[in-house]
Design a protein around this motif. Structure first.
Motif, PDB file in Angstrom:
ATOM      1  N   HIS A   1     -34.034 -43.844  -5.774  1.00  0.00           N
ATOM      2  CA  HIS A   1     -33.387 -42.532  -5.707  1.00  0.00           C
ATOM      3  C   HIS A   1     -34.317 -41.502  -5.086  1.00  0.00           C
ATOM      4  O   HIS A   1     -33.896 -40.690  -4.246  1.00  0.00           O
ATOM      5  N   GLY A   2     -35.578 -41.520  -5.483  1.00  0.00           N
ATOM      6  CA  GLY A   2     -36.533 -40.569  -4.922  1.00  0.00           C
ATOM      7  C   GLY A   2     -36.712 -40.760  -3.431  1.00  0.00           C
ATOM      8  O   GLY A   2     -36.809 -39.787  -2.667  1.00  0.00           O
ATOM      9  N   TYR A   3     -36.749 -42.020  -2.982  1.00  0.00           N
ATOM     10  CA  TYR A   3     -36.908 -42.291  -1.554  1.00  0.00           C
ATOM     11  C   TYR A   3     -35.713 -41.753  -0.776  1.00  0.00           C
ATOM     12  O   TYR A   3     -35.876 -41.105   0.268  1.00  0.00           O
ATOM     13  N   GLN A   4     -34.522 -42.019  -1.278  1.00  0.00           N
ATOM     14  CA  GLN A   4     -33.326 -41.543  -0.585  1.00  0.00           C
ATOM     15  C   GLN A   4     -33.241 -40.021  -0.598  1.00  0.00           C
ATOM     16  O   GLN A   4     -32.866 -39.397   0.399  1.00  0.00           O
ATOM     17  N   ARG A   5     -33.621 -39.415  -1.708  1.00  0.00           N
ATOM     18  CA  ARG A   5     -33.586 -37.952  -1.813  1.00  0.00           C
ATOM     19  C   ARG A   5     -34.598 -37.318  -0.862  1.00  0.00           C
ATOM     20  O   ARG A   5     -34.286 -36.334  -0.176  1.00  0.00           O
ATOM     21  N   ASP A   6     -35.788 -37.872  -0.805  1.00  0.00           N
ATOM     22  CA  ASP A   6     -36.866 -37.241  -0.049  1.00  0.00           C
ATOM     23  C   ASP A   6     -36.837 -37.554   1.438  1.00  0.00           C
ATOM     24  O   ASP A   6     -37.337 -36.765   2.250  1.00  0.00           O
TER      25      ASP A   6
END
Length: 406
Positions: A301-306
């Motif tokens: 999720h963090g990778y996709q968000r960032d």
């Protein structure tokens, strides 16, 4: 004495983790997960404790430029100019062995991933059973890929011949290997393999391979092709009136084809093919980071968000790479000594965000194994999504979809 001991134990010294990553060149899309993880973990990697001693920790990244010669130079610069205590790397069938060999020559510990262990050993001029002094690796074996693929073939009714679309390079020669390749695993399970003939990458056409597919009546195909080559093969097979019921493909097709090429016609062809592949990491894996408890879902999720991009399987392995390096430096008898760090790696058993890594139980020295599930790319309005369709060899990884033959 107490004051003196306190001052000594809390004194700060410098440790350096060197990283060889493909920041540019053809492998650059696969370097993104590693650079992301390094940036995300940067606040936690400023310092490190080994026993009662505290160290300042720096991370130095050098570009492999997706080329073996540049990768070797990057290692040399990390060791001589940056004084790296350990070198990390991932990605590239030619680049990764070049990094490992350079580290072995310079006598600096190296940790790598994303490469079948047989290929890791053979590409370095060794055979299983050989023990490297400085270089360590975690991944899976060609036999593990064969097993994961065979379990998906076995979901197709009947017992069809499997056509093998393998190149004429290292990857293809190892997949054909009578001892370490696919044949020993698949033959024992009752599958007949038909070699469709070697080809050179990038391919201009697959007329010969398509003709052999018809000759052997193979309606399942297994491969390790690039996205562009597999799309070309699939298109030419369709034009010849052939349509594989299932294609299993490793290597580049473990990533969404939308990440490895921008060509819309390749995207459309591979979406139509519904390629199945190995799954070594996903947001649904039930593991946590040994550094801070981050879950697989959190990381994805963090990778996709960032980044605004879809998660990639190497994301979890990149995180585990850093976790393991941190663990080795934290537990080595002397984290400033290369030999002590290498010894720490050799004895590592660590639960990571990619699963438990155990270098004491590897299939050959210097190797820790990752378990594989089987997955299939399902087309959707936002691009391909990877569904986990078999988990026999990794039962703690949940099934998220069903295999869909074409």
């Amino acid at each position: 004495m107490r004051e003196q001991a306190v001052r000594v134990n809390t004194a700060s010294a410098q440790l350096t983790i060197g990283v060889v990553a493909p920041l540019t060149g053809r492998l650059a899309p696969l370097g993104k997960p590693l650079t992301y993880v390094l940036k995300a973990l940067a606040p936690q990697l400023r310092h490190l404790r080994n026993g009662s001693r505290r160290y300042d920790l720096s991370i130095v990244v050098r570009d492999s430029r997706s080329e073996p010669a540049a990768a070797r130079q990057a290692v040399h610069d990390l060791v001589t100019a940056d004084q790296a205590h350990i070198v990390l790397t991932m990605a590239g069938t030619q680049v990764l062995p070049a990094v490992a060999d350079a580290c072995e020559e310079l006598r600096v510990p190296c940790l790598s991933t994303t490469f079948p262990w047989q290929a890791y050993v053979h590409s370095r001029g060794a055979t299983p059973g050989h023990s490297f002094r400085w270089t360590y690796h975690f991944a899976w074996g060609l036999d593990d890929i064969a097993t994961a693929f065979a379990r998906m073939w076995e979901q197709i009714e009947g017992a069809p011949t499997v056509g093998c679309l393998w190149n004429d390079d290292l990857q293809g020669s190892l997949l054909r290997h009578q001892e370490y390749g696919f044949a020993p695993v698949t033959s024992a399970r009752g599958h007949a393999l038909a070699d469709l003939g070697p080809y050179r990458e990038p391919a201009n056409d697959f007329q010969t391979q398509v003709a052999r597919m018809r000759e052997h009546d193979a309606d399942i195909v297994t491969s390790a092709a690039t996205a562009a080559d597999l799309a070309l093969f699939h298109r030419e097979a369709r034009q010849a009136g052939l349509r594989p019921r299932l294609i299993t493909c490793s290597r580049w097709l473990t990533y969404p084809h939308t990440h490895t090429t921008t060509a819309p016609h390749i995207h459309a062809e591979l979406a139509d093919a519904r390629v199945a592949t190995l799954v070594y990491w996903s947001p649904n894996h039930p593991y946590r980071s040994s550094l801070d408890g981050t879950t697989c879902a959190d990381l994805a999720h963090g990778y996709q968000r960032d980044t605004g991009e879809t998660w990639l399987q190497p994301l979890g392995l990149a995180h585990a790479l850093v976790e393991t390096a941190h663990h080795a430096l934290s537990t080595a008898d002397d984290p400033t000594d290369h030999a002590a760090i290498a010894d720490a790696l050799a004895g590592t058993i660590l639960s990571t965000i990619a699963g438990t890594l155990d270098w004491k139980r590897g299939p050959t020295p210097n190797i820790a194994l990752l378990r594989l599930a089987g997955g299939q790319w399902h087309p959707g309005p936002k691009g391909p999504s990877l569904a986990i369709v078999t988990n026999h060899d990794a039962p703690d990884i949940p099934i998220t979809g069903t295999l869909r033959p074409t």
